[in-house]
Design a protein around this motif. Structure first.
Motif, PDB file in Angstrom:
ATOM      1  N   UNK A 261      23.249  22.275 -25.923  1.00 60.38           N
ATOM      2  CA  UNK A 261      22.402  22.614 -27.069  1.00 60.38           C
ATOM      3  C   UNK A 261      22.774  21.709 -28.232  1.00 60.38           C
ATOM      4  N   UNK A 262      21.801  20.986 -28.737  1.00 62.62           N
ATOM      5  CA  UNK A 262      22.017  20.104 -29.886  1.00 62.62           C
ATOM      6  C   UNK A 262      23.206  19.170 -29.677  1.00 62.62           C
ATOM      7  N   UNK A 263      23.329  18.662 -28.452  1.00 66.84           N
ATOM      8  CA  UNK A 263      24.386  17.711 -28.166  1.00 66.84           C
ATOM      9  C   UNK A 263      25.754  18.318 -27.957  1.00 66.84           C
TER      10      UNK A 263
END
Length: 285
Positions: A261-263
Motif C-alpha cells: 500500500x502506497x509503496x
C-alpha cells in the motif's frame, strides 16, 4: 468508551452537570471523594443517581476497597439499580477480582441482572504490581484495567509521583505494566487521571500518548478534561482512510499475509490495527 469522569457520590450538583456533559461514562464515587462520616448518605445519593434517566452515557460506581469492610454495604445500596459497571479500587490481584465477582454474582441473581462490568484499578499498592500479568481468564466481568499513581505513591513511600507533569520512573513502570497486563488479559487499558486541572494542553498530551501506546480510554476528574480526551481517542479522518485502505487491500487478497500500500509493505498486525480503528470510529457515529 473513551472518557470516564469521576463524580463525587455525595454531590448531586456535580452529577447533574456531568450527566449533561459529553463524558462517555461516569464513575459515581463512594471511595476517596467521600468522607467516612458521609458514606451512608452517599450510598443513598448514588442510588438516586443510578435511577435518574439514562441516555447513552454509562454509569459505573467506584466502591470502597475490599479491605475496608465497606464493599458489601456499597454493593447492597447500588446493585438493585443496575449500574453498568463496578470500579474496584486497590485491586491487588486475581483473588480480589474473584471476590468481587462472587459478590456480584449473588446480587445479579437476586435482582435478575446480567453480568456487571468490572473496571479494576490495579496499581494502587506495591503488591499489585507483581500480579498484573495474571488476570487473563479470571472472570468474564472484567472489562478493563486502570492504573493510578496517587495511592501508589503512598504505598511506596514516595515523596511525589511526578515533576512538571512527567511521572517518575516507578509510576511509569506501573503505567506500562497495567497496559501490558490489560493486553494480556484481552481487556481495555484505561489511563489514569491528569492531576493538572487548568492546563488542558497537558491533558491533551497525556491522552494522545495514552492512545498512541495502546490505552483505550482515560479517566478524568474535571468536566473540562472530557473534550480533549474524547478528541484524542477518536480516530482521525486520516486514520480512518488508512484503515479502509488496509482492509480493502486484504479483502481483495484474502490469502495474502502481506500487501503493498502506497509503496509500503503492510502485514496482518496492520490489518488488526485497521479493524480496531474502524471499530472505534463506528462507535462514535
Amino acid at each position: 468508551m473513551r472518557s470516564f469522569l469521576f463524580v463525587p457520590g455525595d454531590s448531586q450538583r456535580k452529577f447533574d452537570k456531568a450527566s449533561a456533559g459529553d463524558a462517555d461514562a461516569l464513575i459515581l464515587d463512594l471511595e476517596d471523594s467521600v468522607a467516612a462520616s458521609a458514606k451512608e448518605a452517599a450510598r443513598q445519593t448514588v442510588a438516586e443517581m443510578l435511577q435518574a434517566p439514562r441516555g447513552a452515557q454509562a454509569r459505573f460506581v467506584r466502591v470502597n476497597a475490599l479491605d475496608t469492610g465497606l464493599t458489601l454495604q456499597d454493593l447492597a445500596a447500588v446493585m438493585p439499580h443496575a449500574p453498568d459497571g463496578i470500579v474496584l479500587p486497590k485491586c491487588e490481584g486475581p483473588d480480589d477480582l474473584r471476590k468481587l465477582a462472587h459478590y456480584l454474582a449473588a446480587f445479579e441473581a437476586t435482582h435478575d441482572l446480567g453480568e456487571t462490568k468490572i473496571l479494576a484499578i490495579v496499581t494502587e499498592t506495591a503488591a499489585s504490581l507483581f500480579t498484573l500479568g495474571q488476570y487473563r481468564g479470571v472472570d468474564p466481568r472484567l472489562w478493563g484495567m486502570m492504573w493510578g499513581a496517587e495511592d501508589l505513591a503512598a504505598s511506596l513511600g514516595a515523596r511525589e509521583n511526578a515533576e512538571n507533569a512527567v511521572y517518575h520512573e516507578p509510576f511509569r513502570l506501573a503505567r506500562n505494566l497495567c497496559l501490558a497486563g490489560a493486553a494480556a488479559a484481552g481487556v481495555v487499558a484505561v489511563d489514569s487521571i491528569c492531576a493538572t486541572l487548568d492546563d488542558l494542553s497537558i491533558v491533551e498530551t497525556e491522552a494522545k500518548a495514552a492512545r498512541r501506546d495502546g490505552f483505550g480510554a482515560k479517566a478524568v476528574i474535571h468536566p473540562k478534561h472530557v473534550a480533549p480526551v474524547n478528541t484524542a481517542f477518536t480516530p482521525t479522518e486520516d486514520e480512518v482512510a488508512w484503515a479502509r485502505k488496509v482492509l480493502d487491500a486484504f479483502a481483495a487478497n484474502p490469502d495474502a499475509g502481506v500487501v503493498r500500500i502506497d509503496g509500503k509493505m503492510v502485514d496482518k498486525p496492520h490489518e488488526r490495527a485497521a479493524r480496531a480503528i474502524m471499530t472505534a470510529a463506528d462507535k462514535q457515529t
